[in-house]
Design a protein around this motif. Structure first.
Motif, PDB file in Angstrom:
ATOM      1  N   THR A  16       0.837  -1.185   0.000  1.00  0.00           N
ATOM      2  CA  THR A  16       0.000   0.000   0.000  1.00  0.00           C
ATOM      3  C   THR A  16       0.877   1.241   0.000  1.00  0.00           C
ATOM      4  OG1 THR A  16      -1.840   1.099   1.120  1.00  0.00           O
ATOM      5  CG2 THR A  16      -0.181   0.101   2.528  1.00  0.00           C
ATOM      6  N   GLU A  17       0.367   2.319  -0.548  1.00  0.00           N
ATOM      7  CA  GLU A  17       1.089   3.585  -0.547  1.00  0.00           C
ATOM      8  C   GLU A  17       0.641   4.396   0.656  1.00  0.00           C
ATOM      9  OE1 GLU A  17       0.798   7.016  -3.615  1.00  0.00           O
ATOM     10  OE2 GLU A  17       2.313   5.597  -4.365  1.00  0.00           O
ATOM     11  N   VAL A  18       1.606   4.895   1.417  1.00  0.00           N
ATOM     12  CA  VAL A  18       1.318   5.607   2.655  1.00  0.00           C
ATOM     13  C   VAL A  18       1.968   6.987   2.597  1.00  0.00           C
ATOM     14  CG1 VAL A  18       1.600   5.572   5.167  1.00  0.00           C
ATOM     15  CG2 VAL A  18       1.325   3.429   3.924  1.00  0.00           C
ATOM     16  N   ASP A  19       1.199   8.015   2.957  1.00  0.00           N
ATOM     17  CA  ASP A  19       1.733   9.367   3.082  1.00  0.00           C
ATOM     18  C   ASP A  19       2.131   9.580   4.537  1.00  0.00           C
ATOM     19  OD1 ASP A  19       1.306  10.149   0.390  1.00  0.00           O
ATOM     20  OD2 ASP A  19      -0.802  10.512   0.825  1.00  0.00           O
ATOM     21  N   LEU A  20       3.413   9.805   4.769  1.00  0.00           N
ATOM     22  CA  LEU A  20       3.922  10.003   6.122  1.00  0.00           C
ATOM     23  C   LEU A  20       4.233  11.471   6.360  1.00  0.00           C
ATOM     24  CD1 LEU A  20       6.483   7.071   6.305  1.00  0.00           C
ATOM     25  CD2 LEU A  20       4.167   7.113   7.204  1.00  0.00           C
ATOM     26  N   VAL A  21       3.885  11.956   7.538  1.00  0.00           N
ATOM     27  CA  VAL A  21       4.228  13.308   7.971  1.00  0.00           C
ATOM     28  C   VAL A  21       4.824  13.169   9.367  1.00  0.00           C
ATOM     29  CG1 VAL A  21       3.382  15.618   8.498  1.00  0.00           C
ATOM     30  CG2 VAL A  21       2.323  14.303   6.654  1.00  0.00           C
ATOM     31  N   LYS A  22       6.012  13.728   9.570  1.00  0.00           N
ATOM     32  CA  LYS A  22       6.686  13.610  10.863  1.00  0.00           C
ATOM     33  C   LYS A  22       7.301  14.951  11.241  1.00  0.00           C
ATOM     34  CE  LYS A  22       9.370  10.997  13.893  1.00  0.00           C
ATOM     35  NZ  LYS A  22       8.721  11.085  15.166  1.00  0.00           N
ATOM     36  N   VAL A  38       7.791  15.251   5.006  1.00  0.00           N
ATOM     37  CA  VAL A  38       6.799  14.416   4.340  1.00  0.00           C
ATOM     38  C   VAL A  38       7.484  13.405   3.419  1.00  0.00           C
ATOM     39  CG1 VAL A  38       4.991  16.166   4.445  1.00  0.00           C
ATOM     40  CG2 VAL A  38       6.488  16.090   2.464  1.00  0.00           C
ATOM     41  N   ALA A  39       6.829  12.259   3.259  1.00  0.00           N
ATOM     42  CA  ALA A  39       7.294  11.219   2.342  1.00  0.00           C
ATOM     43  C   ALA A  39       6.105  10.377   1.923  1.00  0.00           C
ATOM     44  CB  ALA A  39       8.349  10.338   3.011  1.00  0.00           C
ATOM     45  N   THR A  40       6.174   9.871   0.718  1.00  0.00           N
ATOM     46  CA  THR A  40       5.204   8.894   0.239  1.00  0.00           C
ATOM     47  C   THR A  40       5.979   7.610   0.000  1.00  0.00           C
ATOM     48  OG1 THR A  40       3.856  10.608  -0.791  1.00  0.00           O
ATOM     49  CG2 THR A  40       3.522   8.344  -1.555  1.00  0.00           C
ATOM     50  N   VAL A  41       5.576   6.540   0.691  1.00  0.00           N
ATOM     51  CA  VAL A  41       6.307   5.272   0.606  1.00  0.00           C
ATOM     52  C   VAL A  41       5.353   4.121   0.315  1.00  0.00           C
ATOM     53  CG1 VAL A  41       8.161   6.018   2.153  1.00  0.00           C
ATOM     54  CG2 VAL A  41       6.163   4.888   3.090  1.00  0.00           C
ATOM     55  N   ILE A  81      13.152   4.946   5.858  1.00  0.00           N
ATOM     56  CA  ILE A  81      12.347   5.932   5.129  1.00  0.00           C
ATOM     57  C   ILE A  81      13.166   7.202   4.988  1.00  0.00           C
ATOM     58  CG2 ILE A  81      10.230   7.316   5.160  1.00  0.00           C
ATOM     59  CD1 ILE A  81       9.783   4.256   4.978  1.00  0.00           C
ATOM     60  N   ARG A  82      13.318   7.686   3.762  1.00  0.00           N
ATOM     61  CA  ARG A  82      13.985   8.963   3.531  1.00  0.00           C
ATOM     62  C   ARG A  82      12.914   9.981   3.165  1.00  0.00           C
ATOM     63  NH1 ARG A  82      18.735  10.641   4.006  1.00  0.00           N
ATOM     64  NH2 ARG A  82      19.646   8.581   3.775  1.00  0.00           N
ATOM     65  N   PHE A  83      12.808  11.011   3.986  1.00  0.00           N
ATOM     66  CA  PHE A  83      11.793  12.032   3.746  1.00  0.00           C
ATOM     67  C   PHE A  83      12.146  12.850   2.512  1.00  0.00           C
ATOM     68  CE2 PHE A  83      11.017  10.843   8.092  1.00  0.00           C
ATOM     69  CZ  PHE A  83       9.640  10.788   8.121  1.00  0.00           C
ATOM     70  N   GLU A  84      11.119  13.191   1.730  1.00  0.00           N
ATOM     71  CA  GLU A  84      11.316  13.869   0.456  1.00  0.00           C
ATOM     72  C   GLU A  84      11.463  15.374   0.615  1.00  0.00           C
ATOM     73  OE1 GLU A  84       7.681  12.431  -1.101  1.00  0.00           O
ATOM     74  OE2 GLU A  84       8.461  10.405  -1.326  1.00  0.00           O
TER      75      GLU A  84
END
Length: 115
Positions: A16-22, A38-41, A81-84
Motif C-alpha cells: 500500500t502507498e502511505v503518506d507520512l508526515v513527521k 513528508v514522504a510517500t512510501v 524511510i527517507r523524507f522527500e
C-alpha cells in the motif's frame, strides 16, 4: 478442543502507498529547528479475514470456548524511510532529507489473536 485448521482464509501481505508526515528536530545551518517532513512510501500491510468461532462449552469458563484467529504479520523487518521534503514555518528547507527507520510487516497469515 478442536483445532482451527492452518488454512490462511483470506489473509495476505499486500503493498500500500502511505503518506507520512513527521515533525522532528534537526540541525540546519548551525541551529536546531523543528521541521515538518513528508514522504510517500510503498509498504506492506496485512489484510484479510481469518476463521474464528465461539461455541458453548461446559469445560471453559464462562461457558464458551473461543478460538480467535487474526490476520497478522509473521515478523517485522526494519525499513529506512527517507523524507522527500521538510518545511519550517511553511517554507521548504532545501537540502534537508532526514531519514527514519520503521518496522514493516512481512509474512502475513492467520494466527492466534494477540494484543
Amino acid at each position: 478442543m478442536a483445532a482451527v485448521s492452518g488454512q490462511q482464509d483470506g489473509c495476505q501481505t499486500l503493498q500500500t502507498e502511505v503518506d507520512l508526515v513527521k515533525q522532528m528536530s534537526v540541525e540546519h545551518q548551525g541551529s536546531t529547528i523543528i521541521v515538518d517532513c513528508v514522504a510517500t512510501v510503498t509498504m506492506n500491510k496485512c489484510e484479510g479475514t481469518c476463521m474464528s468461532q465461539v461455541s458453548p462449552s461446559v469445560v471453559h469458563f464462562p461457558g464458551l470456548m473461543k478460538q480467535c484467529r487474526c490476520c497478522q504479520e509473521g515478523n517485522l523487518l526494519p525499513k529506512l524511510i527517507r523524507f522527500e521534503e521538510c518545511f519550517f514555518d511553511n517554507s521548504l528547507v532545501s537540502g534537508l532529507r532526514p531519514s527514519l527507520e520503521i518496522q514493516e510487516p512481512m509474512g502475513c497469515s492467520c494466527q492466534d489473536c494477540r494484543n
